[in-house]
Design a protein around this motif. Sequence first.
Motif, PDB file in Angstrom:
ATOM      1  N   UNK A   1       0.793  -1.091   0.094  1.00  8.19           N
ATOM      2  CA  UNK A   1       0.018   0.068  -0.093  1.00  8.19           C
ATOM      3  C   UNK A   1       0.722   1.282   0.004  1.00  8.19           C
ATOM      4  N   UNK A   2       2.025   1.248   0.756  1.00 10.13           N
ATOM      5  CA  UNK A   2       2.818   2.229   0.810  1.00 10.13           C
ATOM      6  C   UNK A   2       3.409   2.673  -0.509  1.00 10.13           C
ATOM      7  N   UNK A   3       3.835   1.623  -1.436  1.00 10.86           N
ATOM      8  CA  UNK A   3       4.508   1.538  -2.707  1.00 10.86           C
ATOM      9  C   UNK A   3       3.412   2.217  -3.500  1.00 10.86           C
ATOM     10  N   UNK A   4       2.128   1.741  -3.464  1.00 10.23           N
ATOM     11  CA  UNK A   4       0.832   2.268  -4.202  1.00 10.23           C
ATOM     12  C   UNK A   4       0.548   3.697  -3.738  1.00 10.23           C
ATOM     13  N   UNK A   5       0.675   4.136  -2.871  1.00  8.47           N
ATOM     14  CA  UNK A   5       0.263   5.785  -2.209  1.00  8.47           C
ATOM     15  C   UNK A   5       1.526   6.436  -2.286  1.00  8.47           C
ATOM     16  N   UNK A   6       2.747   5.957  -2.312  1.00  9.80           N
ATOM     17  CA  UNK A   6       3.970   6.799  -2.199  1.00  9.80           C
ATOM     18  C   UNK A   6       4.074   7.532  -0.734  1.00  9.80           C
ATOM     19  N   UNK A   7       3.462   7.307   0.209  1.00  9.52           N
ATOM     20  CA  UNK A   7       3.299   7.714   1.439  1.00  9.52           C
ATOM     21  C   UNK A   7       3.584   6.735   2.712  1.00  9.52           C
ATOM     22  N   UNK A   8       3.924   7.001   3.808  1.00  8.47           N
ATOM     23  CA  UNK A   8       3.740   5.996   5.105  1.00  8.47           C
ATOM     24  C   UNK A   8       2.271   5.817   5.310  1.00  8.47           C
ATOM     25  N   UNK A   9       2.112   4.860   5.796  1.00  3.65           N
ATOM     26  CA  UNK A   9       0.664   4.250   6.063  1.00  3.65           C
ATOM     27  C   UNK A   9       0.544   3.472   7.416  1.00  3.65           C
ATOM     28  N   UNK A  10      -0.500   3.957   8.076  1.00  5.51           N
ATOM     29  CA  UNK A  10      -0.908   3.249   9.387  1.00  5.51           C
ATOM     30  C   UNK A  10      -1.959   2.386   8.934  1.00  5.51           C
ATOM     31  N   UNK A  11      -2.024   1.080   9.235  1.00  2.73           N
ATOM     32  CA  UNK A  11      -3.235   0.326   8.452  1.00  2.73           C
ATOM     33  C   UNK A  11      -3.463  -0.431   9.979  1.00  2.73           C
ATOM     34  N   UNK A  12      -4.904  -0.343   9.972  1.00  2.00           N
ATOM     35  CA  UNK A  12      -5.532  -0.881  10.932  1.00  2.00           C
ATOM     36  C   UNK A  12      -6.451  -1.913  10.464  1.00  2.00           C
ATOM     37  N   UNK A  13      -6.441  -3.327  10.866  1.00  2.79           N
ATOM     38  CA  UNK A  13      -7.331  -4.141  10.674  1.00  2.79           C
ATOM     39  C   UNK A  13      -8.103  -4.730  11.607  1.00  2.79           C
ATOM     40  N   UNK A  14      -9.551  -4.795  11.416  1.00  2.00           N
ATOM     41  CA  UNK A  14     -10.267  -5.855  12.354  1.00  2.00           C
ATOM     42  C   UNK A  14     -10.746  -6.855  11.540  1.00  2.00           C
ATOM     43  N   UNK A  15     -11.157  -7.957  12.269  1.00  2.00           N
ATOM     44  CA  UNK A  15     -12.026  -9.112  11.661  1.00  2.00           C
ATOM     45  C   UNK A  15     -13.373  -9.229  12.270  1.00  2.00           C
ATOM     46  N   UNK A  16     -14.153  -9.449  11.427  1.00  3.79           N
ATOM     47  CA  UNK A  16     -15.586  -9.738  11.778  1.00  3.79           C
ATOM     48  C   UNK A  16     -16.251 -10.861  11.088  1.00  3.79           C
ATOM     49  N   UNK A  17     -17.203 -11.444  11.760  1.00  4.90           N
ATOM     50  CA  UNK A  17     -18.057 -12.643  11.135  1.00  4.90           C
ATOM     51  C   UNK A  17     -19.146 -12.065  10.683  1.00  4.90           C
ATOM     52  N   UNK A  18     -19.544 -12.482   9.455  1.00  5.07           N
ATOM     53  CA  UNK A  18     -20.796 -12.361   8.560  1.00  5.07           C
ATOM     54  C   UNK A  18     -21.128 -13.630   8.312  1.00  5.07           C
ATOM     55  N   UNK A  19     -22.088 -14.347   8.799  1.00  2.52           N
ATOM     56  CA  UNK A  19     -22.435 -15.734   8.733  1.00  2.52           C
ATOM     57  C   UNK A  19     -22.827 -16.121   7.019  1.00  2.52           C
ATOM     58  N   UNK A  20     -22.168 -17.016   6.563  1.00  2.00           N
ATOM     59  CA  UNK A  20     -22.437 -17.341   5.238  1.00  2.00           C
ATOM     60  C   UNK A  20     -22.512 -16.189   4.394  1.00  2.00           C
TER      61      UNK A  20
END
Length: 299
Positions: free
Chosen positions: A267-286
Amino acid sequence: MNSSPEQVKSGIVALIGPPNVGKSTLLNSLLGQKISIVSPKPQTTRNRILGIVNGPDYQIVMLDTPGIHKARSPLNLEMVKIALGSLAEVDAIVFMVDVTMPLPSTGTTLTRCLEGLDKPVLLLLNKMDLIDKEKLLPIIATYQGLYPFQAILPLSAKANDGTDLVIRELCSLLPTGPRLYPEDIPTDATERFIVAEIIREKIFLLTGQEIPYSTAVTIESFKENTAKQLITIHATIYVEKDSQKGIIIGKNGSKLKQLGQAARKDIEILLDQHVLLKLWVKVQKDWTSDPRFLRELGF
């Protein structure tokens, strides 16, 4: 007085074929940059990706599509629908196959999806670097008997070998006219879309079994701090089951951290900037069988 627009070889080309034959690799190779995600697993591409290949006297607008396969789930049916729906709006079609796979017979998906089309079709025999050269002529003969292709070209998209011939052949098939997009735009996809795709690619590369096919990624926020030269991105990874959530997160969050680090680099290569990436995981049944959720994802 306004000068008339520059006239070049210009048109729209659909890039279709079975899953995992190298369509996304070819598009990235032609563009000279990565906009379409790639993994060794089939059915990595879910949406239609538009790439704009520019040259001094041509502009090829190429549509990378999901792999054509026998679909059963609502998600896979939508993927095939997207691929086949692209054929009506193009000037030419590129059908790509993997020469390491068994040769097709009559009545296959290849011939069925091309039946009745009045567009020129170019056949690309990809992954030529993985077979003995003496096998090429029998492969060409087989495909010549299946469909009246405009031309049949061998290549290795991964090694960027033969792509110049693909450009030359497509230019011969496209009409002359103005460029459809500015020359400095490689795709019409938003940065949010590409970032979500990069995260999904890392899931394909770093997890196994059914996990990649049961995940979707959405970008919740995308905020740029120009003073700090930092972009903060919040993204959600959706899975179908609680057990899958545990696998994505990993012991003490180790897998999620690994996914985030790998995605952030691209993503930093794509945007040519430093990136702070925050990920969450959620369950969406089926979710892959939920028409409402699929619509929310853009299918």
